[in-house]
Design a protein around this motif. Structure first.
Motif, PDB file in Angstrom:
ATOM      1  N   LEU A 225     -22.818  -1.897 -30.241  1.00 31.09           N
ATOM      2  CA  LEU A 225     -21.338  -1.576 -30.388  1.00 31.09           C
ATOM      3  C   LEU A 225     -20.544  -2.630 -30.661  1.00 31.09           C
ATOM      4  N   LEU A 226     -20.822  -3.770 -29.650  1.00 30.18           N
ATOM      5  CA  LEU A 226     -20.097  -4.941 -29.875  1.00 30.18           C
ATOM      6  C   LEU A 226     -20.209  -5.580 -31.274  1.00 30.18           C
ATOM      7  N   ASP A 227     -21.264  -5.379 -31.696  1.00 32.19           N
ATOM      8  CA  ASP A 227     -21.482  -5.886 -33.346  1.00 32.19           C
ATOM      9  C   ASP A 227     -20.574  -5.116 -34.181  1.00 32.19           C
ATOM     10  N   ASP A 228     -20.601  -3.906 -33.596  1.00 29.28           N
ATOM     11  CA  ASP A 228     -19.757  -2.971 -34.603  1.00 29.28           C
ATOM     12  C   ASP A 228     -18.204  -3.568 -34.406  1.00 29.28           C
ATOM     13  N   TYR A 229     -17.787  -3.871 -33.017  1.00 32.24           N
ATOM     14  CA  TYR A 229     -16.333  -4.259 -33.031  1.00 32.24           C
ATOM     15  C   TYR A 229     -16.236  -5.493 -33.800  1.00 32.24           C
ATOM     16  N   ALA A 230     -17.279  -6.436 -33.820  1.00 33.04           N
ATOM     17  CA  ALA A 230     -17.043  -7.634 -34.653  1.00 33.04           C
ATOM     18  C   ALA A 230     -16.960  -7.264 -36.179  1.00 33.04           C
ATOM     19  N   PHE A 231     -17.955  -6.465 -36.424  1.00 33.14           N
ATOM     20  CA  PHE A 231     -17.945  -6.171 -37.894  1.00 33.14           C
ATOM     21  C   PHE A 231     -16.765  -5.745 -38.416  1.00 33.14           C
ATOM     22  N   LYS A 232     -16.235  -4.541 -37.610  1.00 29.61           N
ATOM     23  CA  LYS A 232     -15.026  -3.653 -38.107  1.00 29.61           C
ATOM     24  C   LYS A 232     -13.666  -4.383 -38.171  1.00 29.61           C
ATOM     25  N   SER A 233     -13.428  -5.457 -37.275  1.00 28.92           N
ATOM     26  CA  SER A 233     -12.194  -6.019 -36.819  1.00 28.92           C
ATOM     27  C   SER A 233     -11.700  -6.878 -37.810  1.00 28.92           C
ATOM     28  N   ASN A 234     -12.254  -7.133 -38.878  1.00 33.98           N
ATOM     29  CA  ASN A 234     -11.791  -8.052 -39.939  1.00 33.98           C
ATOM     30  C   ASN A 234     -11.559  -9.549 -39.115  1.00 33.98           C
ATOM     31  N   GLY A 235     -12.466  -9.797 -38.399  1.00 32.69           N
ATOM     32  CA  GLY A 235     -12.493 -11.384 -37.896  1.00 32.69           C
ATOM     33  C   GLY A 235     -11.657 -11.284 -36.567  1.00 32.69           C
ATOM     34  N   LYS A 236     -11.200 -10.135 -36.189  1.00 37.96           N
ATOM     35  CA  LYS A 236     -10.065 -10.471 -34.856  1.00 37.96           C
ATOM     36  C   LYS A 236     -10.946 -10.405 -33.774  1.00 37.96           C
ATOM     37  N   VAL A 237     -12.026  -9.767 -33.835  1.00 34.89           N
ATOM     38  CA  VAL A 237     -12.937  -9.927 -32.468  1.00 34.89           C
ATOM     39  C   VAL A 237     -14.280 -10.720 -32.830  1.00 34.89           C
ATOM     40  N   THR A 238     -14.531 -11.580 -32.142  1.00 35.67           N
ATOM     41  CA  THR A 238     -16.009 -12.172 -32.158  1.00 35.67           C
ATOM     42  C   THR A 238     -16.502 -11.947 -30.837  1.00 35.67           C
ATOM     43  N   VAL A 239     -18.219 -11.862 -31.083  1.00 35.87           N
ATOM     44  CA  VAL A 239     -18.766 -11.727 -29.939  1.00 35.87           C
ATOM     45  C   VAL A 239     -19.926 -12.715 -29.861  1.00 35.87           C
ATOM     46  N   GLU A 240     -19.996 -13.426 -28.842  1.00 37.95           N
ATOM     47  CA  GLU A 240     -21.015 -14.230 -28.581  1.00 37.95           C
ATOM     48  C   GLU A 240     -21.751 -14.246 -27.239  1.00 37.95           C
ATOM     49  N   TYR A 241     -23.016 -14.813 -27.115  1.00 42.12           N
ATOM     50  CA  TYR A 241     -23.760 -14.510 -25.829  1.00 42.12           C
ATOM     51  C   TYR A 241     -24.062 -16.090 -25.449  1.00 42.12           C
ATOM     52  N   ILE A 242     -23.530 -16.391 -24.267  1.00 38.19           N
ATOM     53  CA  ILE A 242     -23.669 -17.858 -23.881  1.00 38.19           C
ATOM     54  C   ILE A 242     -24.235 -17.761 -22.496  1.00 38.19           C
ATOM     55  N   ASN A 243     -25.191 -18.348 -22.209  1.00 38.92           N
ATOM     56  CA  ASN A 243     -25.945 -18.217 -20.923  1.00 38.92           C
ATOM     57  C   ASN A 243     -25.362 -19.391 -19.895  1.00 38.92           C
ATOM     58  N   PRO A 244     -24.624 -19.116 -18.860  1.00 37.12           N
ATOM     59  CA  PRO A 244     -24.079 -20.105 -17.929  1.00 37.12           C
ATOM     60  C   PRO A 244     -25.124 -21.141 -17.485  1.00 37.12           C
ATOM     61  N   LYS A 245     -26.538 -20.597 -17.435  1.00 39.43           N
ATOM     62  CA  LYS A 245     -27.611 -21.290 -16.928  1.00 39.43           C
ATOM     63  C   LYS A 245     -27.768 -22.516 -17.935  1.00 39.43           C
ATOM     64  N   THR A 246     -27.850 -22.118 -19.190  1.00 42.77           N
ATOM     65  CA  THR A 246     -27.870 -23.228 -20.323  1.00 42.77           C
ATOM     66  C   THR A 246     -26.718 -23.898 -20.481  1.00 42.77           C
ATOM     67  N   TYR A 247     -25.557 -23.409 -20.387  1.00 51.37           N
ATOM     68  CA  TYR A 247     -24.476 -24.067 -20.812  1.00 51.37           C
ATOM     69  C   TYR A 247     -23.430 -23.949 -19.531  1.00 51.37           C
ATOM     70  N   PRO A 248     -23.504 -24.672 -18.437  1.00 50.02           N
ATOM     71  CA  PRO A 248     -22.824 -24.496 -17.346  1.00 50.02           C
ATOM     72  C   PRO A 248     -21.478 -24.621 -17.031  1.00 50.02           C
ATOM     73  N   THR A 249     -20.707 -25.235 -18.609  1.00 50.81           N
ATOM     74  CA  THR A 249     -19.467 -25.355 -18.578  1.00 50.81           C
ATOM     75  C   THR A 249     -18.803 -24.235 -19.341  1.00 50.81           C
ATOM     76  N   ILE A 250     -19.393 -23.142 -19.605  1.00 51.14           N
ATOM     77  CA  ILE A 250     -18.777 -22.065 -20.428  1.00 51.14           C
ATOM     78  C   ILE A 250     -17.748 -21.470 -19.473  1.00 51.14           C
ATOM     79  N   ILE A 251     -18.128 -21.282 -18.091  1.00 51.88           N
ATOM     80  CA  ILE A 251     -17.075 -20.336 -17.323  1.00 51.88           C
ATOM     81  C   ILE A 251     -15.905 -21.370 -17.232  1.00 51.88           C
ATOM     82  N   ALA A 252     -16.145 -22.639 -16.772  1.00 53.25           N
ATOM     83  CA  ALA A 252     -14.904 -23.511 -16.841  1.00 53.25           C
ATOM     84  C   ALA A 252     -13.941 -23.374 -18.006  1.00 53.25           C
ATOM     85  N   GLN A 253     -14.830 -23.426 -19.180  1.00 54.17           N
ATOM     86  CA  GLN A 253     -13.936 -23.144 -20.388  1.00 54.17           C
ATOM     87  C   GLN A 253     -13.193 -22.000 -20.552  1.00 54.17           C
TER      88      GLN A 253
END
Lengths: 257, 507
Positions: free
Chosen positions: B118-146
């Motif tokens: 469904l999130l893929d569908d949001y990204a797909f049909k939003s004409n670029g307004k919605v982007t969906v990413e998966y970022i694991n804080p264990k791998t990228y600890p700074t993501i929450i602060a960002q």
């Protein structure tokens, strides 16, 4: 083409390989179906999707001998020395392998019938999974046919198609791994790259690799979401491998002359 | 001798000539072969590139228009409500949906089966307004602060973060489903009953992209039930939700359009009661809901002081419905309440689920300029029970009792009182979803209080049920199927393969 098709199709029943493929497919589909049935919920779409994972074994078994066997028997030369159209040979062999997978699928149709008789549901997701099953079969059979054409050895042909199918099935994992590796490598302070831009770049790398993945493209069919674009892709790639197979045989025809 | 030499020369010359001819022929063949080879390689490369280019073009042009969701409830496709909302957003809108995890790959049988596509569908049909990413804080600890530099939200692994500009909100995957509370109570595990993924994400997107027209405050710190679902309902009505904890310095903010006391399990402090009385007398709007379950020892004296100022009272009793056609469980503590004619047209069902309800009544000493109207009531056969010496005692009082009432005073101060939490609690809403008639009433109550005209309401989506007849999936039935599909058919083919191999191995 019809003659080639009949000959190749009948060969599956004159050798053990066809029956072995039937046995493996019947056991695997039966195992998944019975497990679901025992749990009280049968989702045929899920079963078919799981069965696709076993293409990595089934496709090489079915396709490894399509051209290699002719070479072994020495009958291959007939394709080049008789007025037979090589395209007919390629398509005839391709269709014979497809027909074999179609017959294997009867097992699943019987299970669908049992599911309906047991009060279960066959929905759009199931239909989607069936459509994808045959398109992916076409793609992988064409790939296996190509593998069989490029080598004289059945074993090498089987290993070649096994590796390629495995690679395709692992594309999404590989893309995630590559993206993660890029991210880890480029996030080092020495490169001084904005983390957000880096994340976007890695995400795009992953998306780019996944774009080539037919399994990823067709994943939503099992939920009842049909799309023409992934089917067109599968058909094109299948056609591409058939064309490459034709080119390999054409090259051999020149060599013979 | 000379004749012999001459013959030899002639032969050598002939051989040499032949060799030259052969050589030139071979050279011509080689050239032809080479050109054919290059032609074949070139053609193959052109075809390979063409196939991928053609697919990329086809994908870009037609993938959206040639996609059809034929599933029963369009589980993996955003609805027209969401699509219209996304289309209405300015083109430069950038909504980031970040899953704080590795992208789930094996979706089957997990909550992500309904979230990721469904999130893929949001990204797909939003004409670029919605982007969906998966970022694991264990791998990228700074993501929450960002994502949340001010630490304004409690973000942790496994959540989805929805961000637009500086606004941020979060969703937990498990909160995107409704669950069967009976199964939970009896067997202790969560059985999802419907999917509210789209509703949850769309509401979250609305929350981060819209300047909310109204602000509602939830009074907290009273051991109350969680109100995430109620907040989602408010968000769908473009109402911002803010928590307002009770304290010694409790004060109702000036920008408060609606005050909500949802499911308190202890009484409100005196200073809060005073503030509420003042709030109502100045035209404030209040929703109160409570029940007789976890708080069966609580009399709510301070709360009743507030309600008495609006001619209302929540009694210290438990309503038990004795009419079998309305009662839902033994004892009648869960039953169907009837909606009054004033509100019946606003909901899809004339009766609404009520559980462990306290009676709400108009007090005898009526104050002037206050109009009290009932919303939901029981049948004439209901009775009241109370707790005496920690034992629930059925009383002899029978009759019709009000479960919800509304009161409006002269200064337009309005209070809705629900004697049950079935209209506001997360437990109820997460069980029955956003399409439920109780939720419809809640929504209409809020809409009426704040004169809200616009809303983004996405329905819950029920799951496909793949259950088979229980009588058939018995041990013997499964044994027969296992024998046929796992033994008879596969071994039949193996035996046939062996026979064929034996017969043909010498051919």
């Amino acid at each position: 083409m019809l003659a080639i098709f009949k000959r190749e199709f009948s060969m599956y029943f004159k050798t053990a390989s066809g029956y072995i493929a039937f046995a493996i497919f019947a056991f695997l589909s039966g195992y998944i179906f019975v497990s679901q049935y025992a749990s009280g919920k049968v989702n045929i779409a899920s079963e078919i999707t799981n069965l696709r994972s076993f293409f990595v074994v089934l496709i090489p078994i079915v396709t490894m001998g399509l051209f290699s066997e002719d070479k072994k028997r020495g009958t291959e030369v007939l394709y080049y020395t008789t007025p037979t159209n090589i395209a007919s040979v390629v398509i005839g062999k391709f269709l014979s392998a497809m027909a074999l997978f179609g017959i294997m699928f009867i097992n699943v149709l019987v299970q669908m019938f049992i599911t309906v008789c047991s009060g279960g549901v066959i929905d759009a997701g199931t239909m989607g999974a069936i459509v994808v099953y045959f398109f992916l079969t076409a793609l992988f059979v064409a790939l296996g046919l190509f593998a069989s054409a490029v080598t004289d050895s059945q074993i090498i042909a089987a290993i070649f198609s096994f590796l390629i199918i495995l690679l395709i099935q692992l594309t999404s994992t590989i893309s995630a791994l590559i993206s993660s590796t890029f991210n880890s490598f480029l996030s080092a302070k020495v490169f001084n790259i904005d983390p957000e831009k880096l994340s976007e770049f890695c995400s795009n790398v992953e998306k780019f690799i996944n774009w080539f993945d037919p399994l990823s493209k067709t994943k939503d069919f099992r939920y009842g979401v049909f799309s023409i674009s992934p089917l067109f892709y599968c058909a094109c790639i299948a056609g591409l491998f058939l064309f490459l197979t034709y080119q390999v045989l054409e090259k051999k025809r020149w060599t013979q002359s | 001798m000379s004749k012999t030499n001459k013959n030899k020369q002639v032969v050598e010359s002939a051989v040499s000539k032949r060799a030259n001819e052969d050589s030139s022929k071979k050279s011509a063949t080689d050239t032809r072969f080479k050109s054919l080879k290059y032609y074949a390689i070139g053609l193959s490369l052109i075809v390979i590139v063409s196939v991928f280019v053609l697919n990329a073009i086809f994908d870009g042009l037609f993938s959206k228009s040639l996609t059809f969701d034929l599933s029963g409830t369009a589980q993996n496709t955003i609805s027209s409500v969401t699509q219209n909302y996304l289309d209405s957003l300015p083109a430069e809108t950038e909504i980031r949906i970040v899953g704080l995890m590795d992208k789930p790959e094996s979706l089957a049988g997990t909550p992500y089966e309904y979230i990721v596509p469904l999130l893929d569908d949001y990204a797909f049909k939003s004409n670029g307004k919605v982007t969906v990413e998966y970022i694991n804080p264990k791998t990228y600890p700074t993501i929450i602060a960002q994502l949340d530099p001010d630490s304004s939200s409690q973000i942790s692994d496994g959540m989805y973060v929805i961000k637009c500009g500086d606004r941020i909100t979060t969703l937990i995957p498990s909160s995107c489903f409704t669950y069967d509370q009976n199964v939970m109570a009896q067997y202790g595990y969560y059985l999802p009953t419907s999917n509210v993924v789209e509703s949850s994400f769309t509401n979250a997107i609305v929350a981060v992209t819209t300047d909310m027209s109204n602000k509602a405050y939830f009074i907290t710190g009273l051991q109350e039930d969680p109100h995430t679902s109620f907040s989602n309902i408010l968000s769908s009505l473009f109402i911002e939700s803010v928590d307002l904890p009770v304290s010694d310095s409790f004060a109702i903010p000036e920008d408060c359009d609606l005050l909500i006391l949802s499911g308190p399990n202890v009484d409100i402090p005196t200073n809060v009661a005073d503030a509420l009385i003042s709030f109502l007398s100045n035209g404030g709007k209040l929703i109160v809901s409570t029940d007789f379950y976890y708080n069966s020892a609580e009399h709510f004296n301070n709360l009743n002081r507030v309600l008495n100022s609006m001619n209302l009272n929540i009694d210290y009793s438990l309503i038990s419905e004795n009419d079998p056609s309305y009662s839902l469980v033994d004892g009648g503590f869960e039953f169907l309440g009837t909606v009054t004619s004033d509100y019946a047209s606003l909901v899809s069902s004339p009766t609404l689920r009520v559980s462990y309800a306290r009676p709400v009544r108009q007090i005898d000493s009526t104050l002037p300029n206050i109009v009290v109207t009932p919303l939901i009531y029981s049948t004439q056969n209901a009775s009241l029970s109370t707790v005496v010496d920690e034992q629930l005692t059925s009383g002899s009082v029978t009759g019709q009792f009000n479960i919800a009432m509304k009161a409006v005073n002269g200064s337009a101060g309005t209070v809705y009182v629900f004697g049950t939490n079935n209209f506001t609690s997360d437990v109820y809403i997460s069980t029955y979803g956003f399409n439920d008639a109780n939720v419809e009433l809640t929504r209409e109550v809020v809409r009426g209080m704040l004169n809200v005209n616009s809303s983004i309401i996405v329905d819950s989506k029920t799951f496909a049920d793949y259950s088979i007849n229980d009588n058939l999936s018995t041990g013997s039935g499964v044994s027969v199927l296992a024998t046929v599909f796992l033994i008879v058919i596969p071994f039949g083919f193996v035996v046939t393969a062996a026979v064929v191999y034996k017969k043909r191995k010498n051919l």
